[in-house]
Design a protein around this motif. Structure first.
Motif, short mmCIF file in Angstrom:
data_model
loop_
_atom_site.label_atom_id
_atom_site.label_comp_id
_atom_site.label_asym_id
_atom_site.label_seq_id
_atom_site.Cartn_x
_atom_site.Cartn_y
_atom_site.Cartn_z
N PHE A 1 8.32 -2.92 -8.37
CA PHE A 1 8.00 -1.57 -8.84
C PHE A 1 8.82 -0.52 -8.11
O PHE A 1 9.63 0.17 -8.71
CB PHE A 1 6.50 -1.32 -8.68
CG PHE A 1 5.68 -2.35 -9.36
CD1 PHE A 1 5.55 -2.33 -10.75
CD2 PHE A 1 5.07 -3.38 -8.66
CE1 PHE A 1 4.83 -3.31 -11.40
CE2 PHE A 1 4.35 -4.36 -9.30
CZ PHE A 1 4.22 -4.33 -10.68
N LEU A 2 8.60 -0.46 -6.80
CA LEU A 2 9.19 0.61 -6.03
C LEU A 2 9.33 0.14 -4.57
O LEU A 2 8.45 0.43 -3.74
CB LEU A 2 8.25 1.82 -6.13
CG LEU A 2 8.80 3.22 -5.99
CD1 LEU A 2 9.96 3.47 -6.95
CD2 LEU A 2 7.69 4.22 -6.24
N PRO A 3 10.41 -0.58 -4.28
CA PRO A 3 10.54 -1.15 -2.93
C PRO A 3 10.42 -0.06 -1.87
O PRO A 3 10.98 1.03 -2.03
CB PRO A 3 11.96 -1.74 -2.93
CG PRO A 3 12.29 -1.95 -4.37
CD PRO A 3 11.58 -0.88 -5.12
N ASP A 4 9.68 -0.34 -0.84
CA ASP A 4 9.48 0.57 0.30
C ASP A 4 8.68 1.84 -0.03
O ASP A 4 8.55 2.73 0.81
CB ASP A 4 10.81 0.98 0.95
CG ASP A 4 11.61 -0.22 1.43
OD1 ASP A 4 11.00 -1.30 1.60
OD2 ASP A 4 12.82 -0.09 1.63
N GLN A 5 8.17 1.94 -1.26
CA GLN A 5 7.41 3.16 -1.60
C GLN A 5 6.07 2.86 -2.26
O GLN A 5 5.18 3.69 -2.29
CB GLN A 5 8.22 4.02 -2.58
CG GLN A 5 9.53 4.57 -2.03
CD GLN A 5 10.13 5.57 -3.02
OE1 GLN A 5 9.65 6.68 -3.17
NE2 GLN A 5 11.18 5.15 -3.72
N TRP A 6 5.96 1.68 -2.85
CA TRP A 6 4.77 1.31 -3.64
C TRP A 6 3.53 1.26 -2.74
O TRP A 6 3.60 0.72 -1.64
CB TRP A 6 5.03 -0.03 -4.30
CG TRP A 6 4.08 -0.46 -5.38
CD1 TRP A 6 3.26 -1.54 -5.35
CD2 TRP A 6 3.90 0.15 -6.67
NE1 TRP A 6 2.56 -1.64 -6.54
CE2 TRP A 6 2.93 -0.62 -7.37
CE3 TRP A 6 4.43 1.28 -7.31
CZ2 TRP A 6 2.51 -0.31 -8.67
CZ3 TRP A 6 4.01 1.58 -8.59
CH2 TRP A 6 3.06 0.81 -9.26
N PRO A 7 2.38 1.77 -3.18
CA PRO A 7 1.19 1.76 -2.30
C PRO A 7 0.66 0.35 -2.00
O PRO A 7 -0.03 0.15 -1.00
CB PRO A 7 0.16 2.58 -3.08
CG PRO A 7 0.68 2.72 -4.48
CD PRO A 7 2.17 2.59 -4.39
N SER A 8 0.96 -0.61 -2.84
CA SER A 8 0.71 -2.05 -2.60
C SER A 8 -0.75 -2.48 -2.56
O SER A 8 -1.10 -3.52 -3.12
CB SER A 8 1.41 -2.53 -1.33
OG SER A 8 2.79 -2.35 -1.45
N TYR A 9 -1.62 -1.75 -1.86
CA TYR A 9 -3.02 -2.18 -1.70
C TYR A 9 -4.00 -1.13 -2.18
O TYR A 9 -3.69 0.06 -2.16
CB TYR A 9 -3.31 -2.52 -0.24
CG TYR A 9 -2.55 -3.73 0.21
CD1 TYR A 9 -3.06 -5.00 -0.01
CD2 TYR A 9 -1.29 -3.61 0.80
CE1 TYR A 9 -2.35 -6.13 0.35
CE2 TYR A 9 -0.57 -4.74 1.16
CZ TYR A 9 -1.11 -6.00 0.94
OH TYR A 9 -0.40 -7.11 1.28
N PHE A 10 -5.18 -1.59 -2.56
CA PHE A 10 -6.22 -0.64 -2.96
C PHE A 10 -7.45 -0.80 -2.09
O PHE A 10 -7.78 -1.87 -1.61
CB PHE A 10 -6.57 -0.80 -4.44
CG PHE A 10 -7.44 -1.99 -4.78
CD1 PHE A 10 -6.93 -3.28 -4.73
CD2 PHE A 10 -8.75 -1.82 -5.18
CE1 PHE A 10 -7.72 -4.38 -5.07
CE2 PHE A 10 -9.56 -2.91 -5.53
CZ PHE A 10 -9.04 -4.19 -5.47
N LYS A 11 -8.10 0.34 -1.91
CA LYS A 11 -9.37 0.37 -1.19
C LYS A 11 -10.49 0.30 -2.23
O LYS A 11 -11.46 -0.42 -2.08
CB LYS A 11 -9.44 1.68 -0.39
CG LYS A 11 -10.59 1.79 0.58
CD LYS A 11 -10.68 3.22 1.15
CE LYS A 11 -9.60 3.51 2.19
NZ LYS A 11 -9.62 4.92 2.66
N LYS A 12 -10.28 1.06 -3.30
CA LYS A 12 -11.33 1.24 -4.30
C LYS A 12 -10.71 1.35 -5.69
O LYS A 12 -9.64 1.94 -5.83
CB LYS A 12 -12.05 2.55 -3.96
CG LYS A 12 -13.54 2.50 -4.12
CD LYS A 12 -14.19 3.74 -3.56
CE LYS A 12 -15.56 3.89 -4.21
NZ LYS A 12 -16.34 4.94 -3.56
N ALA A 13 -11.37 0.78 -6.67
CA ALA A 13 -10.91 0.93 -8.05
C ALA A 13 -12.12 1.13 -8.95
O ALA A 13 -13.10 0.39 -8.84
CB ALA A 13 -10.12 -0.30 -8.49
#
Lengths: 440, 440
Positions: free
Chosen positions: A33-45
């Motif tokens: 998606f966006l190397p070195d910028q993507w948020p990668s993880y979620f806390k809440k959805a």
């Protein structure tokens, strides 16, 4: 304006050191998606909103859990049903009555089928389906079209007796470690190319199984599905429809019900259980009975949360006319995306059905950089975006209108970048990597 | 006195018509325990108590979810952790931070390992481990000992180029539908028979993988595990320990840590997550990096409930010294079972470790009928019983003493039945069927 997710990026870099590939799913690798910028993880959805580890809130206008969360994240009705069986004990030495209820439910939705088996992931459900089909006919060779997971039976298609041809057919699906004795057992054909399947049949009198996704991005042309069905009948092959991505997205059940072409086995996962691990293999009486002639058994296939989630998901879909709503949403998105891309004169092909849209820039070598720039700028606007949209029932109009407004703005940025040849310059990190190619 | 579960028996008969085999796990088929009498389904399970569909309450002194629920059914701490991530959304387009935490946790418990991958069932985790091992060495042949699931790589051992030998090696593990190109790729050896592995090595210069359960019912003799390790090192094979049944049962982690013999890859499932679908593949740096050279990817491997359950389970195990408690419980059971069987002069071999006991009647052809009678009479007493006990942390002394009292009574019935040759006459339904045989 969203700030870069420092915690998410740091955790991703840590994950890659301890988990080969960083994650269990290629399509969740940040580099796509966006190397070195993507948020990668979620806390809440919740719904279609995602909160990352830094507290940034995004609207997911990309995959909604790679197509798994059709009703939306943390759907309250599905969660309630699952939490109930957890409170009551989700596993025991005895069986879960819910799996019988789900089996009945699925065969009722698909009157051509009479029996069901269950697993917990799409890949293993496909491997079960192929095992049953091979056991039924005693013929091993499989002709296939589309993507069907990581198992040996499928990756075998990328094996060749000549090692230097490895990986040619399905780039990115590396079959290293798949036994070479399987070479020649899985033979690919392209969607809407009936002549390719006919050629396989002519050259392989021992073809026993035909596996395909009944729909992916293209509509069947020239009675393609009917013709596949006729070929299967003629040669006595077992026809398997892989509905892992298409099932429960366009209608309550397999998309093949809309096309009125019926397989011998259909496989579901993802959308059927709104994010809880679950998969199903349904089929005709005689074919499914072959499951008794081979050993297919696993402890965690008998837990209770999966069937409870599936029952609650499918019930809600029926009650709320979820797929009708999603079709409407998808059409609205499609119409407006076409309008906005015309306004900015952006060459981007939009394919698929309204509830599963796929985007392709048409700028040759610049495509990937353009896609990366789109993802980067939309992320700043508070949207997870990539080369398509898995529409969700949670996409309410306020979200979509906000999204369209941002797309309008970002397409303006893209237009200017194309005109001034500054696409790469505007990228704040590397260009996104490509995933595997699907045989379409 | 428990009444026969009419609803459970009726649902089981219905299930067999709609689900081939009636259930997804061979070891949950009612015919293996008490045909036409087994309660088959549960409404509620808590601690080691199970309530069937008719409201009968049993104490599970058999498998506690085929070994999966080590802490007990519906453990409140694990359930709390899982329900929290469900409330927060158990799936999204982004990744779950819990899987990184779990990976760190597992490698910390196993200092020889540095990397982890995850799946959701034991069978698929074993298939992943074998794929990685084959990819690493580029050598396909696998020598194995023990039971490792339903996948093609394993059932291939029952293939033969001569069809009439099918099913010979591992009775009950029918390989119909497994491609014949895999014949000869999986070669069995027996536990504690190092000479059998040596023979395989001598005859197969291309052996690349050794797969085994480090412990099942027998203790390793004559440095068996060390010798297997030495052979793997000598020929450069990848050694995989299947800890699906043994992991987290005798200690917090793999049982191999107690034996101080370290594999290249270890696989966990079942006990690590207390009934929630989860499995893990951990391994050494260089071996696990081979996972990057092959395609191993599945959507539902990325959901969040599995890792959350595993973290909560393992934490509780450490905090409460669960395995120490289970060892104590098992020893108490063992001592008293030996006493009671002596009292009634019943010939029954008890093998295993305290936390995983296995029973074998020693009456030749009468064994199965005797086992069925034991199960039948113990069911009336309110206990689920079969040919062994998976000890659980939920086995409190009051349950066990009640169980021992009932066993004493029922062994008296068995004694009388043996003496009067009325075993079959006392059975109120058919004799239980046998499952598959494990290569031990």
């Amino acid at each position: 304006m969203i700030k870069r997710s420092k915690k998410g990026i740091a955790l991703w870099n840590k994950a890659k050191k301890i988990i080969p590939g960083g994650t269990q799913l290629l399509s969740k690798r940040s580099e796509l998606f966006l190397p070195d910028q993507w948020p990668s993880y979620f806390k809440k959805a919740n719904g279609c909103e995602i909160v990352d580890l830094d507290g940034n809130k995004y609207i997911d206008m990309y995959s909604m859990g790679i197509g798994s969360c059709i009703l939306g994240y943390a759907d309250k009705d599905v969660n309630k049903a699952v939490k109930k069986v957890i409170d009551y004990g989700s596993m025991s030495t005895l069986n879960s009555p819910e799996e019988v209820e789900l089996a009945e439910f699925l065969v009722k939705l698909h009157p051509w089928a009479t029996k069901a088996r269950f697993a917990r992931t799409g890949g293993e459900a496909m491997a079960i389906a192929v095992r049953i089909a091979r056991a039924h006919k005693g013929r091993e060779k499989v002709a296939f079209c589309g993507y069907h997971g990581w198992s040996d039976w499928y990756l075998a298609s990328n094996l060749s007796h000549e090692r230097n041809l490895d990986g040619h057919l399905l780039p990115g699906l590396n079959p290293t470690g798949v036994p070479r004795g399987l070479a020649g057992t899985a033979l690919p054909f392209n969607y809407n190319k009936i002549e390719e399947l006919e050629k396989i049949v002519a050259e392989n009198s021992d073809l026993g199984v035909i596996v395909m996704e009944p729909f992916r991005y293209q509509e069947p042309k020239d009675s393609f599905l009917q013709k596949v069905r006729e070929i299967a009948d003629k040669i006595g092959a077992v026809l398997i429809f892989d509905e892992v991505s298409s099932g429960f997205r366009f209608n309550v059940g397999g998309v093949h019900m809309l096309y009125k072409v019926y397989p011998d086995i259909a496989v579901f996962a993802k959308g059927m259980s709104n994010g809880f691990p679950m998969s199903a293999i349904i089929g005709k009486e005689d074919v499914m009975e072959s499951a008794q002639e081979t050993f297919i058994s696993s402890t965690y296939w008998t837990e209770r949360a999966g069937p409870a989630a599936a029952i609650a998901t499918i019930k809600k879909m029926s009650q709320k006319k979820v797929q009708k709503e999603m079709d409407k949403t998808g059409k609205y998105l499609l119409k407006n995306l076409e309008r906005i891309k015309s306004k900015h004169n952006i060459r981007m092909e939009i394919s698929g059905k309204p509830a599963l849209l796929h985007f392709n820039f048409e700028y040759g070598e610049m495509n990937r950089a353009l896609q990366t720039l789109l993802t980067q700028e939309m992320l700043k606007e508070g949207f997870l975006c990539s080369a398509g949209i898995y529409v969700s029932f949670a996409f309410k109009k306020t979200y979509i209108d906000k999204y369209l407004k941002s797309i309008d703005k970002v397409f303006g940025i893209l237009r200017k970048a194309i005109d001034q040849n500054t696409v790469n310059k505007l990228l704040e990190g590397p260009v996104a990597q490509s995933g595997f190619k699907r045989l379409t």
